[in-house]
Design a protein around this motif. Structure first.
Motif, mmCIF file in Angstrom:
data_model
loop_
_atom_site.group_PDB
_atom_site.id
_atom_site.type_symbol
_atom_site.label_atom_id
_atom_site.label_comp_id
_atom_site.label_asym_id
_atom_site.label_seq_id
_atom_site.Cartn_x
_atom_site.Cartn_y
_atom_site.Cartn_z
ATOM 1 N N LYS A 1 38.145 53.102 37.878
ATOM 2 C CA LYS A 1 38.440 52.429 39.145
ATOM 3 C C LYS A 1 37.333 51.411 39.415
ATOM 4 N N ILE A 2 37.721 50.132 39.494
ATOM 5 C CA ILE A 2 36.725 49.089 39.728
ATOM 6 C C ILE A 2 36.964 48.428 41.082
ATOM 7 N N SER A 3 35.870 47.999 41.694
ATOM 8 C CA SER A 3 35.937 47.347 43.000
ATOM 9 C C SER A 3 36.619 45.994 42.879
ATOM 10 N N VAL A 4 37.397 45.670 43.886
ATOM 11 C CA VAL A 4 38.052 44.369 43.946
ATOM 12 C C VAL A 4 37.019 43.248 43.961
ATOM 13 N N ASN A 5 35.790 43.570 44.340
ATOM 14 C CA ASN A 5 34.717 42.576 44.382
ATOM 15 C C ASN A 5 33.896 42.512 43.098
ATOM 16 N N SER A 6 34.240 43.313 42.105
ATOM 17 C CA SER A 6 33.493 43.310 40.844
ATOM 18 C C SER A 6 33.842 42.049 40.048
ATOM 19 N N PRO A 7 32.935 41.622 39.164
ATOM 20 C CA PRO A 7 33.223 40.434 38.351
ATOM 21 C C PRO A 7 34.493 40.570 37.512
ATOM 22 N N ILE A 8 34.745 41.757 36.978
ATOM 23 C CA ILE A 8 35.950 41.951 36.162
ATOM 24 C C ILE A 8 37.203 41.758 37.012
ATOM 25 N N ALA A 9 37.246 42.415 38.163
ATOM 26 C CA ALA A 9 38.423 42.309 39.034
ATOM 27 C C ALA A 9 38.618 40.872 39.519
ATOM 28 N N ARG A 10 37.530 40.230 39.921
ATOM 29 C CA ARG A 10 37.653 38.844 40.403
ATOM 30 C C ARG A 10 38.199 37.925 39.316
ATOM 31 N N GLY A 11 37.839 38.203 38.055
ATOM 32 C CA GLY A 11 38.333 37.393 36.953
ATOM 33 C C GLY A 11 39.783 37.670 36.599
ATOM 34 N N LEU A 12 40.290 38.850 36.992
ATOM 35 C CA LEU A 12 41.666 39.230 36.660
ATOM 36 C C LEU A 12 42.670 38.925 37.777
ATOM 37 N N ILE A 13 42.213 38.954 39.023
ATOM 38 C CA ILE A 13 43.113 38.753 40.170
ATOM 39 C C ILE A 13 43.881 37.441 40.017
ATOM 40 N N GLY A 14 45.184 37.534 40.216
ATOM 41 C CA GLY A 14 46.043 36.352 40.171
ATOM 42 C C GLY A 14 46.636 36.061 38.806
ATOM 43 N N LYS A 15 46.122 36.697 37.782
ATOM 44 C CA LYS A 15 46.632 36.471 36.429
ATOM 45 C C LYS A 15 47.814 37.421 36.169
ATOM 46 N N SER A 16 48.565 37.131 35.108
ATOM 47 C CA SER A 16 49.754 37.920 34.762
ATOM 48 C C SER A 16 49.651 38.438 33.335
ATOM 49 N N LYS A 17 50.578 39.318 32.984
ATOM 50 C CA LYS A 17 50.637 39.864 31.634
ATOM 51 C C LYS A 17 50.704 38.715 30.636
ATOM 52 N N GLY A 18 49.863 38.800 29.596
ATOM 53 C CA GLY A 18 49.826 37.763 28.575
ATOM 54 C C GLY A 18 48.782 36.693 28.832
ATOM 55 N N ASP A 19 48.291 36.598 30.068
ATOM 56 C CA ASP A 19 47.249 35.620 30.395
ATOM 57 C C ASP A 19 45.916 36.056 29.804
ATOM 58 N N GLU A 20 45.061 35.064 29.612
ATOM 59 C CA GLU A 20 43.705 35.333 29.156
ATOM 60 C C GLU A 20 42.748 35.130 30.316
ATOM 61 N N ALA A 21 41.702 35.959 30.366
ATOM 62 C CA ALA A 21 40.700 35.857 31.428
ATOM 63 C C ALA A 21 39.321 35.819 30.787
ATOM 64 N N ARG A 22 38.513 34.884 31.232
ATOM 65 C CA ARG A 22 37.118 34.794 30.778
ATOM 66 C C ARG A 22 36.255 35.422 31.860
ATOM 67 N N ILE A 23 35.584 36.529 31.507
ATOM 68 C CA ILE A 23 34.786 37.295 32.470
ATOM 69 C C ILE A 23 33.306 37.141 32.131
ATOM 70 N N GLU A 24 32.517 36.747 33.121
ATOM 71 C CA GLU A 24 31.067 36.640 32.959
ATOM 72 C C GLU A 24 30.478 38.031 33.088
ATOM 73 N N THR A 25 29.813 38.496 32.020
ATOM 74 C CA THR A 25 29.182 39.814 32.017
ATOM 75 C C THR A 25 27.687 39.629 31.765
ATOM 76 N N PRO A 26 26.900 40.689 31.958
ATOM 77 C CA PRO A 26 25.466 40.579 31.660
ATOM 78 C C PRO A 26 25.181 40.177 30.211
ATOM 79 N N ARG A 27 26.103 40.489 29.301
ATOM 80 C CA ARG A 27 25.920 40.146 27.887
ATOM 81 C C ARG A 27 26.579 38.819 27.517
ATOM 82 N N GLY A 28 27.018 38.072 28.506
ATOM 83 C CA GLY A 28 27.665 36.788 28.249
ATOM 84 C C GLY A 28 29.133 36.811 28.627
ATOM 85 N N VAL A 29 29.819 35.742 28.302
ATOM 86 C CA VAL A 29 31.241 35.615 28.634
ATOM 87 C C VAL A 29 32.073 36.417 27.640
ATOM 88 N N VAL A 30 32.996 37.230 28.183
ATOM 89 C CA VAL A 30 33.906 38.016 27.349
ATOM 90 C C VAL A 30 35.326 37.586 27.689
#
Length: 158
Positions: free
Chosen positions: A119-148
């Motif tokens: 369970k991740i917070s809606v305010n987490s970087p992962i959730a913020r990067g996924l919100i609004g996207k749909s199945k099949g979309d790609e999301a670039r998420i900024e993590t401490p180890r770089g962009v994933v």
């Protein structure tokens, strides 16, 4: 007034915690303080000071929960239009495009977040990067180890 998005389960959990604090913990702490006072000199009474500190934590948590419940915006994902987009309350399955590792997360409110249980917070970087996207979309998420880069494999409502 600040709004706090939460799922119905998160709202119920906060209400249960508030009930526990008010009906069980608060009276127990008050009794501990009264008992410690009976032991005499309060300056050197460690039990009294510990109980007072515990009382402060309890009262602060009660105020915090009451504020959050007062500003709660309960969102039930089962009642949302199921358009396949990532929104608050859904469970999303994502695949790391480099490692092909799949992960599943449920997007919840701040108080409900528990990374170990997925369970991740809606305010987490992962959730913020996924919100609004749909199945099949790609999301670039900024993590401490770089962009994933992730691909959204599945979006589950409810």
């Amino acid at each position: 007034m600040q709004r706090y998005p939460m799922t119905p389960q998160g709202h119920a959990a906060l209400e249960a915690e508030l009930k526990q604090l008010k009906s069980i913990d608060r009276p127990r702490i008050t009794a501990s303080i009264a008992e410690a006072r009976e032991h005499g000199d309060l300056k050197e009474n460690a039990e009294y000071h510990a109980a007072r500190e515990q009382q402060g934590f309890c009262e602060a948590r009660i105020r915090d929960i009451e504020a959050k419940l007062g500003g709660a915006q309960v969102i039930d994902p089962a009642t949302l239009p199921q358009e396949g987009r990532v929104v608050f309350g859904v469970t999303v399955v994502i695949e790391n495009m480099d490692t092909e590792e799949e992960k599943q997360y449920k997007i919840v409110g701040d108080d409900e977040a528990d990374f170990k249980s997925g369970k991740i917070s809606v305010n987490s970087p992962i959730a913020r990067g996924l919100i609004g996207k749909s199945k099949g979309d790609e999301a670039r998420i900024e993590t401490p180890r770089g962009v994933v880069e992730y691909e959204i494999m599945e979006v589950v409502y409810g």
